[in-house]
Design an enzyme around this catalytic site. Structure first.
Site, PDB file in Angstrom:
ATOM      1  N   GLU A 188      57.206  90.982  -7.148  1.00 52.43           N
ATOM      2  CA  GLU A 188      57.276  91.999  -6.106  1.00 52.43           C
ATOM      3  C   GLU A 188      58.460  91.881  -5.161  1.00 52.43           C
ATOM      4  O   GLU A 188      58.892  92.872  -4.573  1.00 52.43           O
ATOM      5  CB  GLU A 188      55.960  92.003  -5.315  1.00 52.43           C
ATOM      6  CG  GLU A 188      54.900  92.757  -6.075  1.00 52.43           C
ATOM      7  CD  GLU A 188      53.488  92.305  -5.753  1.00 52.43           C
ATOM      8  OE1 GLU A 188      52.739  93.093  -5.202  1.00 52.43           O
ATOM      9  OE2 GLU A 188      53.133  91.149  -6.062  1.00 52.43           O
TER      10      GLU A 188
ATOM     11  N   GLY B   2      56.193  83.216  -7.095  1.00 49.27           N
ATOM     12  CA  GLY B   2      56.096  84.495  -7.817  1.00 49.27           C
ATOM     13  C   GLY B   2      57.373  85.301  -7.708  1.00 49.27           C
ATOM     14  O   GLY B   2      58.156  85.120  -6.776  1.00 49.27           O
TER      15      GLY B   2
HETATM   16 MO1  MOS Z   1      50.785  94.270  -7.561  1.00 47.80          MO
HETATM   17  S1  MOS Z   1      50.683  95.797  -6.193  1.00 47.80           S
HETATM   18  O1  MOS Z   1      50.213  92.960  -6.678  1.00 47.80           O
HETATM   19  O2  MOS Z   1      49.665  94.583  -8.792  1.00 47.80           O
END
Ligand code: MOS
Length: 698
Positions: free
Chosen positions: A664, A661
């Site tokens: 983040e 991913g």
């Molecule tokens: Mo994000 S805080 O995993 O939607």
């Protein structure tokens, strides 16, 4: 059936965002715009909220509001539809007279125009009685307790070895407390919903990260039969976690629409209301103790995290979890405590836990580097663990050292002055700082994709995922194309609708991994069942349970962030002219959209480092800085030369695409790198975010 890795043909190429044209020409319809597409004209909803932090609603006097032209009705706790299962206190909207926080929904005004709804809301008189005891709204007032593991997402406390003994023996120690403020998600599109009932069927066009999640939660609370809640989210104007779960406004819209005599209702939560009603990152306080040998090798790590939750619903920021896997040390202790307050409930915000936690941990590492006289990059290299410290599992791909070295080379780290505060350029003190980043390669089971061969090597690919602006629509098309061995132009992808097969949330940086794996499984099953007959009219669906091997492998992404900071010697103003992030995130499926994700994460980290600070009124517990004038987020003028790059890799243990991913990790460690750079510029250590000018004066 398990998926086998797929060969990259479209993956790795800069396919242009497939919905870019709709978006820039204004043809993409967002949640609050769907009312205009329906046969019945929509009513506009405006939320009326409580003005006391704790107590009761005695009476909602709607007479003046109802007398206002255009106001149709006012729904309150005496008239709203009853929920079948009101057990989630956040979603039990208008179910009783209790007020749990200032800013809670106490009535909804429905009117023919948005102006009338707003004026009607102003005219509603809410008679409220404060509770006898004083509300507790600041963290210093409350009693910390140990939260439920279920709400923390992890065990609240993990202890390995004797940390006190190890700290007592350590040649060098750091013991410091770091704080982060309340931070608020501010996606460009506010939370918004259009709701309509047709008999016992509820349809929502919602600005959400999870159509199936909203349908399941709202449907259950309302007591609707399966399949009687349809949620659509064709386009979403951003979401950083606040749209990951349904919040009170969605329920308010559903209840209001129930009272609207068959007319649809559209509700756009105001920017100000979002500060109370759509979740936020709680403030955190992290005490970090590090013990090390003289050369910087860690012998003990502790991270004791305190955060705040609401009294009516528990939410736990998992601040200390990154300290469980980041660096080697024989003794380690990580704990979480929460303080319940009479305030709105916190929720997810980009890298919940890792963002504040790695800020604390990585500033502490910088302090240790200074204490040991070791270069901060070398210090991290020296503390590489051989296996994941918490579990003993082997890391599948841990390429942190390559990120650190690549970043250091490219950023010119070797020229950094060893002494902090030693470089002055004009009136600016100049420093370089860095920090590590990490985020787990999460994977969510329970996704189904459906693929139909349409003939002429064209395929319809259906999955109820959501593209919240990340580029999911584009990368899932690329994944499907490669899994089916055709050009991306031959894929007709549908998403954003619960009428499509079940998909998990666009969250935890796990969307592409989880949905993409389901698409690959379905494609391979289609091929297995129908051989090389690509024109067969078939459907095939596969769930993605059982992939990957998260029990036995430590799957994480890593990164290194380098920052140049300038601090004005007379005003304390902080500028960041240069930032670089180098990441190990598995295969990058689309370099254009991936770069945007990583840049966005870095900007949001910069924003948290320098600006974002939700100020809570200590009497009433509401957020005073509830707009973008007083809650400052980084804008163009704040961002200098920003670069990202990634290592060339392919992680087929994580997903058949080889990707992990990327949503983040860009925010993680970034605030620490900025803070560390300001220390190097000035010799002043700031342990509280945001790193504002006042810290450097006097
Ligand atoms: Mo994000 S805080 O995993 O939607």
């Amino acid at each position: 059936m398990t998926a086998t890795p797929i060969r990259a043909r479209s993956m790795g190429t800069h396919l242009t965002r497939l919905d870019g044209h709709e978006k820039v020409t204004g043809r993409a319809t967002y949640a609050a715009e769907h009312g205009f597409t329906l046969p019945e004209r929509p009513l506009h909803a405006w939320l009326v909220t409580s003005t006391i932090p704790r107590g009761r609603v005695e009476r909602v006097d709607a007479s003046d509001a109802l007398a206002h032209r255009g106001v149709v009705t006012v729904v309150d706790h005496t008239s709203a539809r009853r929920l079948a299962k009101p057990d989630d206190a956040e979603l039990a909207v208008l179910q009783d007279d209790a007020i749990a926080f200032r800013g809670q929904i106490v009535a909804v005004v429905l009117a023919e125009t948005i102006e009338a709804a707003r004026e009607g809301a102003r005219l509603v008189r809410v008679h409220q009685t404060p509770a006898d005891s004083a509300p507790q709204v600041v963290i210093e007032d409350g009693e910390p307790y140990t939260p439920e593991a279920a709400n923390a997402g992890h065990e609240p406390d993990v202890v390995q070895g004797d940390v006190d003994a190890a700290l007592a023996r350590a040649a060098v120690t750091v013991d410091a407390t770091y704080t982060t403020p309340h931070e608020f998600n501010n996606p460009m599109e506010p939370h918004a919903v259009t709701a309509t009932w047709d008999g016992d069927t509820l349809t929502l066009w919602d600005s959400t990260q999870s159509v199936h999640g909203v349908a399941a939660v709202l449907g259950r609370a309302l007591g609707l039969a399966r399949g009687k809640t349809r949620v659509l989210a064709p386009y979403v104007g951003g979401g950083f976690g606040s749209k990951g779960l349904p919040h009170a406004p969605e329920m308010a819209a559903a209840l209001a629409a129930f009272a609207a005599d068959g007319r649809p209702v559209q509700l756009a939560v105001t920017r100000q209301q979002m500060f109370a009603l759509t979740g936020y990152r709680t403030q955190t306080e992290s005490r970090v103790r590090l013990g090390a040998e003289p050369d910087g090798r860690l012998v003990a790590i502790t991270h004791d995290a305190l955060s705040q939750t609401s009294r009516y619903k528990e939410f736990v920021e998992q601040t200390a979890t990154a300290a469980r896997m980041m660096y080697a040390a024989d003794a380690r202790s990580t704990t979480h405590r929460v303080v319940p307050l009479d305030v709105a409930v916190p929720a997810w915000m980009r890298a919940p836990g890792e963002m504040p936690g790695m800020y604390a941990h990585e500033v502490a590492m910088d302090e240790l580097a200074v204490a040991c006289g070791v270069d901060p990059v070398d210090l991290r290299v020296r503390n590489e663990p051989e296996v994941e410290p918490e579990t003993g599992n082997p890391f599948n791909e841990r390429r942190l050292v390559e990120c650190l070295q690549r970043g250091a080379d490219r950023f010119g780290w070797a020229d950094r002055d060893p002494e902090p505060g030693s470089r002055l350029v004009g009136d600016w003190r100049v420093g370089l700082g860095m920090a590590s980043a990490t985020y787990p390669a999460l994977f969510m089971p329970g996704n189904t994709a459906r693929i139909r061969a349409l003939g002429d090597q064209r395929y319809a690919v259906d999955i109820g995922a959501v593209d919240i602006g990340t580029g999911a629509r584009t990368v899932l098309t690329q994944i499907a194309a490669d899994a089916l061995g055709v050009e991306p132009g031959r894929i007709e992808l549908s998403l954003g609708d619960t009428a499509l097969p079940k998909a998990t949330v666009a969250g935890g940086s796990a969307g592409t991994s989880s949905w993409g794996t389901a698409i690959v499984l379905a494609a391979q099953q289609l091929r297995a069942d129908h051989g090389d007959d690509p024109d067969a009219g078939v459907e095939s669906s596969s769930t993605s349970e059982g992939y990957p091997d998260m029990e036995n492998l430590a799957l994480h992404s890593f990164g290194a962030v380098f920052v140049e900071a300038r601090v004005h010697r007379w005003t304390g103003e902080v500028r960041v002219p240069r930032m670089l992030g180098v990441y190990s995130v598995g295969r990058v499926i689309n370099p254009t959209t991936a770069r945007s994700q990583l840049l966005g994460g870095l900007v949001m980290g910069l924003s948290g480092a320098l600006f974002e600070d939700g100020y809570r009124d200590p009497r009433h517990g509401h957020v005073v800085t509830q707009d973008l004038a007083t809650y400052h987020v980084a804008s163009h003028a704040d961002v200098g030369d920003l670069q990202v790059e990634w290592l060339d890799e392919e992680d087929t243990a994580a997903t058949p695409m080889g990707s992990r991913g990327i949503g983040e990790i860009g925010i993680v460690g970034t605030a620490a790198a900025v803070a560390n750079a300001t220390f190097h510029a000035t010799g002043t250590r700031v342990r509280a975010l945001p790193v504002t000018a006042d810290h450097f004066l006097g």
